[in-house]
Design a protein around this motif. Structure first.
Motif, PDB file in Angstrom:
ATOM      1  N   ARG A 125      39.787  42.805  37.421  1.00 32.70           N
ATOM      2  CA  ARG A 125      40.429  41.911  36.451  1.00 32.70           C
ATOM      3  C   ARG A 125      41.728  42.502  35.916  1.00 32.70           C
ATOM      4  O   ARG A 125      42.720  41.809  35.793  1.00 32.70           O
ATOM      5  CB  ARG A 125      39.463  41.588  35.315  1.00 32.70           C
ATOM      6  CG  ARG A 125      38.349  40.664  35.801  1.00 32.70           C
ATOM      7  CD  ARG A 125      38.215  39.542  34.848  1.00 32.70           C
ATOM      8  NE  ARG A 125      37.574  38.423  35.495  1.00 32.70           N
ATOM      9  CZ  ARG A 125      36.744  37.624  34.882  1.00 32.70           C
ATOM     10  NH1 ARG A 125      36.433  37.807  33.624  1.00 32.70           N
ATOM     11  NH2 ARG A 125      36.235  36.597  35.518  1.00 32.70           N
ATOM     12  N   SER A 126      41.726  43.790  35.581  1.00 30.21           N
ATOM     13  CA  SER A 126      42.962  44.399  35.073  1.00 30.21           C
ATOM     14  C   SER A 126      44.025  44.438  36.159  1.00 30.21           C
ATOM     15  O   SER A 126      45.215  44.259  35.885  1.00 30.21           O
ATOM     16  CB  SER A 126      42.693  45.793  34.499  1.00 30.21           C
ATOM     17  OG  SER A 126      42.323  46.702  35.512  1.00 30.21           O
ATOM     18  N   ARG A 161      45.346  40.838  36.530  1.00 25.40           N
ATOM     19  CA  ARG A 161      46.243  40.476  35.409  1.00 25.40           C
ATOM     20  C   ARG A 161      47.643  41.010  35.645  1.00 25.40           C
ATOM     21  O   ARG A 161      48.631  40.311  35.402  1.00 25.40           O
ATOM     22  CB  ARG A 161      45.672  41.006  34.093  1.00 25.40           C
ATOM     23  CG  ARG A 161      44.424  40.266  33.671  1.00 25.40           C
ATOM     24  CD  ARG A 161      43.746  40.938  32.502  1.00 25.40           C
ATOM     25  NE  ARG A 161      42.495  40.256  32.201  1.00 25.40           N
ATOM     26  CZ  ARG A 161      41.457  40.839  31.618  1.00 25.40           C
ATOM     27  NH1 ARG A 161      41.528  42.112  31.244  1.00 25.40           N
ATOM     28  NH2 ARG A 161      40.363  40.157  31.390  1.00 25.40           N
ATOM     29  N   TYR A 201      42.601  38.441  46.313  1.00 22.58           N
ATOM     30  CA  TYR A 201      41.839  38.069  45.121  1.00 22.58           C
ATOM     31  C   TYR A 201      41.512  36.587  45.210  1.00 22.58           C
ATOM     32  O   TYR A 201      42.312  35.749  44.797  1.00 22.58           O
ATOM     33  CB  TYR A 201      42.642  38.361  43.845  1.00 22.58           C
ATOM     34  CG  TYR A 201      42.817  39.826  43.596  1.00 22.58           C
ATOM     35  CD1 TYR A 201      41.944  40.511  42.761  1.00 22.58           C
ATOM     36  CD2 TYR A 201      43.833  40.542  44.226  1.00 22.58           C
ATOM     37  CE1 TYR A 201      42.079  41.870  42.551  1.00 22.58           C
ATOM     38  CE2 TYR A 201      43.975  41.900  44.014  1.00 22.58           C
ATOM     39  CZ  TYR A 201      43.104  42.559  43.187  1.00 22.58           C
ATOM     40  OH  TYR A 201      43.239  43.900  42.983  1.00 22.58           O
ATOM     41  N   PHE A 221      40.410  34.085  43.706  1.00 21.53           N
ATOM     42  CA  PHE A 221      40.082  33.467  42.424  1.00 21.53           C
ATOM     43  C   PHE A 221      39.964  31.956  42.566  1.00 21.53           C
ATOM     44  O   PHE A 221      40.706  31.332  43.302  1.00 21.53           O
ATOM     45  CB  PHE A 221      41.174  33.752  41.397  1.00 21.53           C
ATOM     46  CG  PHE A 221      41.074  35.096  40.724  1.00 21.53           C
ATOM     47  CD1 PHE A 221      40.361  36.139  41.275  1.00 21.53           C
ATOM     48  CD2 PHE A 221      41.714  35.316  39.524  1.00 21.53           C
ATOM     49  CE1 PHE A 221      40.281  37.370  40.649  1.00 21.53           C
ATOM     50  CE2 PHE A 221      41.646  36.540  38.891  1.00 21.53           C
ATOM     51  CZ  PHE A 221      40.925  37.574  39.451  1.00 21.53           C
ATOM     52  N   VAL A 274      38.462  30.732  37.144  1.00 22.50           N
ATOM     53  CA  VAL A 274      38.658  32.156  36.864  1.00 22.50           C
ATOM     54  C   VAL A 274      40.114  32.421  36.503  1.00 22.50           C
ATOM     55  O   VAL A 274      40.409  33.168  35.562  1.00 22.50           O
ATOM     56  CB  VAL A 274      38.200  33.030  38.053  1.00 22.50           C
ATOM     57  CG1 VAL A 274      38.594  34.492  37.847  1.00 22.50           C
ATOM     58  CG2 VAL A 274      36.698  32.911  38.251  1.00 22.50           C
ATOM     59  N   GLU A 304      41.693  34.052  32.994  1.00 20.00           N
ATOM     60  CA  GLU A 304      42.641  35.171  32.936  1.00 20.00           C
ATOM     61  C   GLU A 304      43.947  34.761  32.247  1.00 20.00           C
ATOM     62  O   GLU A 304      44.515  35.534  31.475  1.00 20.00           O
ATOM     63  CB  GLU A 304      42.918  35.733  34.333  1.00 20.00           C
ATOM     64  CG  GLU A 304      41.709  36.355  34.987  1.00 20.00           C
ATOM     65  CD  GLU A 304      41.011  37.405  34.136  1.00 20.00           C
ATOM     66  OE1 GLU A 304      41.679  38.133  33.363  1.00 20.00           O
ATOM     67  OE2 GLU A 304      39.775  37.517  34.223  1.00 20.00           O
TER      68      GLU A 304
END
Length: 100
Positions: free
Chosen positions: A6-7, A10, A39, A41, A45, A49
């Motif tokens: 996640r980090s 981002r 990723y 996503f 999701v 984010e």
């Protein structure tokens, strides 16, 4: 140190916005970039984010007709991409990733 997906994502969202004209992109552009980088996503999701980034003032998120999200990079987000600011929850860019 293990990479937090996640980090990492981002930071990739911020970097994708940095590369867009006017520092603005819609959710489809962001999803395509994240998927290109491995990723996968979903829109839900990504929306989560983007909401997180909106709360910490790294992006401004607007919804337009049909629920499409449009994100705009802020000065704080630009500072993160350029390695001038650290925010917990966003991976710090490596030297080879620094923009500017």
């Amino acid at each position: 140190m293990a990479v937090n997906p996640r980090s990492d994502a981002r930071l990739l969202i911020l970097r994708a916005l940095y590369k867009q004209p006017g520092y603005v992109a819609n959710q489809e552009v962001l999803l395509a970039k994240l998927r290109e980088l491995g990723y996968p996503f979903t829109r839900d999701v990504l929306h989560i984010e983007l909401a997180w980034l909106d709360q910490v003032a790294d992006v401004i998120v607007d919804q337009v007709s049909g629920g499409v999200h449009i994100a705009t990079l802020t000065g704080d987000g630009l500072d993160v991409v350029e390695g001038l600011r650290e925010i917990p929850g966003i991976r710090r860019p490596r030297p080879d990733e620094l923009q500017g």
